[in-house]
Write an enzyme that holds these catalytic residues in place. Structure first.
Site, mmCIF file in Angstrom:
data_model
loop_
_atom_site.group_PDB
_atom_site.id
_atom_site.type_symbol
_atom_site.label_atom_id
_atom_site.label_comp_id
_atom_site.label_asym_id
_atom_site.label_seq_id
_atom_site.Cartn_x
_atom_site.Cartn_y
_atom_site.Cartn_z
ATOM 1 N N TYR A 1 0.809 -1.228 0.000
ATOM 2 C CA TYR A 1 0.000 0.000 0.000
ATOM 3 C C TYR A 1 0.839 1.272 0.000
ATOM 4 O O TYR A 1 2.047 1.233 0.155
ATOM 5 C CB TYR A 1 -1.047 -0.012 1.117
ATOM 6 C CG TYR A 1 -0.614 0.000 2.561
ATOM 7 C CD1 TYR A 1 -1.574 -0.134 3.557
ATOM 8 C CD2 TYR A 1 0.701 0.154 2.962
ATOM 9 C CE1 TYR A 1 -1.241 -0.112 4.904
ATOM 10 C CE2 TYR A 1 1.045 0.180 4.281
ATOM 11 C CZ TYR A 1 0.075 0.039 5.257
ATOM 12 O OH TYR A 1 0.427 0.058 6.589
ATOM 13 N N GLU A 2 0.154 2.390 -0.242
ATOM 14 C CA GLU A 2 0.795 3.707 -0.452
ATOM 15 C C GLU A 2 1.745 3.683 -1.646
ATOM 16 O O GLU A 2 2.818 4.294 -1.623
ATOM 17 C CB GLU A 2 1.516 4.183 0.813
ATOM 18 C CG GLU A 2 0.627 4.304 2.022
ATOM 19 C CD GLU A 2 -0.633 5.113 1.773
ATOM 20 O OE1 GLU A 2 -0.636 5.947 0.855
ATOM 21 O OE2 GLU A 2 -1.632 4.899 2.479
ATOM 22 N N GLY A 3 1.350 3.004 -2.689
ATOM 23 C CA GLY A 3 2.192 2.869 -3.877
ATOM 24 C C GLY A 3 3.066 1.648 -3.737
ATOM 25 O O GLY A 3 3.959 1.616 -2.884
#
Length: 596
Positions: A442-444
């Protein structure tokens, strides 16, 4: 369930001896009075709070998880979470690194960073609730109107209200240009927003009286793609003029995701049914504003993985010293017992030292980046601010990807130390592995971070940012290259610096002919550069430790041993990574898709 003790001695080493933050902060007017005593006091109290209040809730929170009531659209967090958050707010922890203008304590990011490591070691799932709030604070502080700042920032700073980031939709993840949520302007200056968001961490919970959602949506006639995205502030409850919560806004939780880890955090599907919101910044410029929040989140995920690495390592060490199995290959070390503790075995030590090295490297790295953020935001010299901003931009994807990669390795090794007990839930180790694996995604995703580093941050400016950072490494190598005591650290550092320069040029030339070469090389390339950063920091820390190894403080002997292990056992993977990065895209792209 195990134990956690904040690694305050190593934090003090990093802040006071490696970074010399007290001297650095004297150059920043806003922090000129922050001295070692203040820093140490915050670390000590932070260690007490995280170990005493949050850590005992980590395992129970994972087992219990969050509960969603479909009829009321409410979410109940695990037992003890709400009470712990109350203590967090009452202790002023939410305000630690916030502007005094809005009720903050005005302490530097580099100190707040150390506290967040402790929070994440103690309880990552819990920490995500206030952690996201700080990102919302930073975004509003930079891009909000004066009225928005006046209304919302004091509540975020105090911790009375929390924040979220609402980006992802069911049909689009990283490709935000595909999002469909709509915002329609209203006569009173507000907007009516409709859409569906998924994977929203802390999107609904019972810990604060209000939740401020930062939502990406499209205004009428917006350009297609990422150039047509706007950012809106959408509160769960509309605030009254006196600052209290008022009418319920139609942004609700439709469900919470069933996940492999971070069960104590509510990952929500959020539905906006004509919810009232206010635009942040300019129409169609929302992604630029949201990047403040996104970059804060990426750095935050790196801190999550540092926290998990540290706590997994600590518990693996305790177990390895206590668990007796077989005899040492060089003869009994514990003859009065039927077997020796497993810490006598070479490969157990390899697993433990892997976690220790990756924790200590990440602690130095993230503290360095946090100090650069302080310089970027508060140094009086514009040139210094610009240089610091460039370094933060270069290093952010490495913080997110390299540290999370390493935490997956380190927590897996820590679990392995426990043998069969490692995957038994009661010991707690399997939770760290599950939580750590999420952080790579997550978060890229880490592939996205690798593409950002190589494609945008390095090739995008013809290597200018990387060269500036490389000059610091080159200067250190030249200053210490003749010191025979340091040669075991300086030589491999200098050699890796040269290899990175050549590798970068080679990939850049290939990319002119075929853009797929960037995608094919990006992931191993980021790990190579990550090792260059760690090599630089470990070499500096080894120099300090060498100078003090004869003191009565055995800390320096341990620091030196860890640095030697890193250079001997972990840094050499760069040879394989460089070969992978150089191998090109043909071996990946030659197979037709229908043959997979």
């Amino acid at each position: 369930m195990g134990q956690y003790v904040a690694p305050i001695r190593d934090m003090q080493f990093v802040l006071h001896e490696f970074l010399k933050v007290e001297d650095e902060l004297k150059a920043l007017p806003d922090y000129s009075e922050v001295d070692a005593d203040i820093i140490n006091q915050v670390l000590e109290e932070g260690g007490k709070f995280t170990a005493g209040v949050l850590f005992p809730l980590n395992h129970s929170g994972d087992r219990e998880g969050c509960k969603h009531d479909a009829a009321t659209h409410t979410v109940t967090t695990p037992k003890g979470f709400k009470e712990a958050y109350k203590q967090y707010v009452e202790g002023g922890w939410a305000a630690l690194a916030c502007d005094p203008e809005y009720g903050g304590q005005g302490l530097p990011v580099v100190l707040n960073n150390s506290f967040y490591e402790m929070l994440n070691s103690a309880n990552q799932a819990w920490t995500m609730y206030p952690g996201l709030s700080h990102g919302a604070y930073e975004c509003l502080k930079e891009h909000g109107t004066d009225e928005q700042k006046k209304t919302y920032l004091p509540k975020l700073v105090s911790g009375e209200w929390t924040g979220t980031m609402c980006l992802t939709e069911p049909h689009c993840g990283t490709d935000l240009g595909m999002l469909r949520s709509k915002a329609i302007p209203q006569d009173d200056g507000s907007w009516k927003i409709t859409g569906n968001k998924i994977f929203i961490s802390a999107g609904e919970h019972d810990m604060s009286e209000n939740i401020l959602h930062l939502v990406l949506a499209r205004v009428p006639d917006a350009p297609e793609g990422s150039k047509g995205i706007s950012l809106f502030l959408v509160p769960k409850y509309l605030p009254k003029e006196d600052g209290s919560v008022g009418e319920r806004n139609p942004i609700t939780c439709g469900a919470i995701e069933e996940k492999m880890g971070i069960h104590g955090n509510s990952t929500c599907q959020m539905n906006l049914d004509g919810a009232k919101g206010w635009i942040i910044g300019q129409p169609n410029k929302g992604l630029n504003a949201m990047f403040v929040f996104m970059n804060a989140a990426r750095l935050g995920v790196g801190m999550q993985s540092l926290g998990l690495t540290e706590v997994a390592y600590q518990n693996a060490v305790i177990y390895a010293k206590d668990r007796i199995q077989m005899r040492s290959l060089t003869g009994p070390k514990n003859p009065e017992q039927p077997a020796d503790p497993i810490i006598v075995h070479a490969d157990v030590r390899r697993m433990l030292l892997t976690g220790r090295a990756y924790a200590e490297g990440a602690r130095a790295f993230t503290s360095y980046v946090a100090l650069q953020i302080d310089r970027e935001l508060h140094h009086p010299d514009e040139d210094v601010r610009k240089e610091a901003a460039d370094e933060v931009a270069l290093l952010t994807p490495i913080v997110k990807a390299f540290i999370t990669d390493n935490a997956w390795i380190a927590t897996s090794e820590a679990m392995q130390v426990f043998g069969g007990h490692g995957y038994i839930a009661e010991w707690g180790m399997e939770q760290y592995v599950r939580d750590a694996r999420i952080n790579l995604i997550y978060e890229g995703t880490n592939t996205i971070q690798s593409l950002d580093l190589l494609g945008r941050k390095i090739l995008g400016d013809n290597g200018a940012k990387l060269r500036k950072f490389g000059e610091k490494i080159k200067s250190f190598v030249e200053e210490n290259g003749l010191d025979e005591n340091l040669s075991e650290f300086i030589t491999p550092l200098g050699e890796l610096g040269d290899k990175v320069t050549k590798l970068t040029m080679e990939i850049g030339m290939k990319a002119f002919q075929n853009a797929d070469e960037v995608g094919a090389a990006a992931v191993p390339y980021l790990r190579v550069v990550g090792h260059l950063v760690y090599s630089y920091f470990f070499a500096q820390m080894a120099k300090i430790a060498l100078e003090k190894q004869d003191s009565s403080d055995t800390f320096y002997k341990a620091k030196l041993a860890t640095a030697r292990f890193y250079f001997a056992r972990l840094q050499p993977e760069t040879a394989t990574l460089i070969r992978q990065a150089r191998s090109g895209s043909a071996n990946l792209m030659a197979l037709d898709a229908d043959l997979f």
